[in-house]
Design an enzyme around this catalytic site. Structure first.
Site, short mmCIF file in Angstrom:
data_model
loop_
_atom_site.label_atom_id
_atom_site.label_comp_id
_atom_site.label_asym_id
_atom_site.label_seq_id
_atom_site.Cartn_x
_atom_site.Cartn_y
_atom_site.Cartn_z
N SER A 251 1.05 -1.08 0.00
CA SER A 251 -0.05 -0.13 -0.01
C SER A 251 0.92 1.30 0.03
CB SER A 251 -0.82 0.04 1.34
OG SER A 251 -1.36 1.31 1.23
N TYR B 105 -2.85 -1.72 10.33
CA TYR B 105 -2.53 -1.70 8.98
C TYR B 105 -1.47 -0.96 8.55
CZ TYR B 105 -3.79 -1.36 3.74
OH TYR B 105 -4.07 -1.44 2.64
#
Ligand SMILES: NC(=O)c1ccc[n+]([C@@H]2O[C@H](COP(=O)([O-])OP(=O)(O)OC[C@H]3O[C@@H](n4cnc5c(N)ncnc54)[C@H](OP(=O)(O)O)[C@@H]3O)[C@@H](O)[C@H]2O)c1
Length: 263
Positions: A144, A157
């Site tokens: 990401s 995350y």
């Protein structure tokens, strides 16, 4: 020329974890259209069956990427059936907005570490002997843009994605003289159910990249032989983290700040 042929995303047998929705499903569709055999996993049978109805050529397997027994069973089921399996895409992921000051069970707070970090590491561990036996293997880890700049609203995350970024670099280095090419794709904010369900409320004015645009970037980047693919905002985040690390971190921290501060 040989390098270009090696990177072609056609005629492969591809396993995509979390391929029943969002980025994984869009990638599966694109790879099917390019003449690959595509196998997808996910936990929900209904979502997998819906994907299969849309794309009858898709091979579906219900399997939890965060459960080592499922990983072993998946490997033992797939390898005899698809001995040409040469491409692993570690895509399955979850992302939550979390207030760290809230009371939570210890095993619950680390869910993203299980799914987004431990699972891809264990998948590679399980499938690597087979992949290394293939002449042109590929391991594609989906990280990401938040691997480069942590996002206060999603702390676990962010930690998991920074971890998968570090792991992928080490894996690439260790496998550099083998037949396995290691690629990281760091998507920017992308319009998928993950974004819609958990984050749209915190950033109502923001829209993400479309999954099809993202998959276009992925395929072009992979075929061009790139190690790290950072479309759109992800590229900006990586550069900003080098040039203005505090500023970019504080800017992201503003998203959902009132919600995070709620008692
Ligand atoms: N969307 C974004 O803005 C964005 C940005 C950067 C990176 N990413 C990354 O891109 C990847 C895909 O995300 P997405 O946005 O496409 O999410 P999504 O639409 O929610 O899809 C996630 C997929 O993963 C599967 N999955 C979740 N947990 C799993 C588990 N334990 N075992 C097996 N499958 C599992 C889901 O199916 P089941 O629920 O049925 O298991 C689903 O097929 C993730 O790694 C995510 O972190 C997304």
């Amino acid at each position: 020329m040989l390098w270009e042929i090696k990177m072609k995303l056609t005629g492969r047998t591809v396993l995509i974890t979390g391929g029943s929705s969002g980025i994984g499903l869009a990638l599966a569709e694109a790879l099917l259209a390019r003449g690959n055999v595509v196998i997808v996993t996910g936990r929900r049978k209904e979502a997998l069956e819906a994907a299969k109805r849309q794309h009858p050529d898709l091979h579906i397997y219900a399997s939890d990427a965060a459960d080592p027994d499922c990983i072993r069973n998946l490997h033992d089921t797939l390898i005899p059936r698809f001995p040409t399996l040469d491409t692993l895409v570690n895509n399955a992921g979850i992302m939550r907005a979390l207030r760290l000051a809230e009371d939570r069970p210890l095993t619950e707070v680390t869910q993203e570490i299980d799914v987004d970090l431990s699972a891809p590491i264990q998948m590679v561990q399980q499938f690597l002997p087979h992949l290394r036996s293939r002449p042109e293997a590929m391991i594609i880890n989906i990280s990401s843009g938040l691997a480069f700049v942590p996002f206060t609203l999603s702390p676990i995350y962010s930690a998991a994605k920074a971890g998968i970024h570090a792991y992928t670099r080490c894996l690439r280095q260790q496998l550099r003289d083998t037949s396995a090419k290691v690629i990281e794709v760091a998507p920017p904010l992308t319009e998928t159910p993950l974004f819609e369900t958990e984050f749209k409320q915190h950033m109502p004015d923001q829209s993400g990249m479309s999954v099809h645009q993202l998959v276009g970037h992925m395929i072009r980047g992979i075929e061009a032989g790139r190690d790290e693919i950072r479309p759109g905002q992800s590229k900006i985040l990586k550069i900003a983290n080098r040039l203005v690390p505090k500023l970019i971190f504080q800017q992201l921290a503003r998203v959902g700040e009132p919600w995070v501060r709620q008692p």
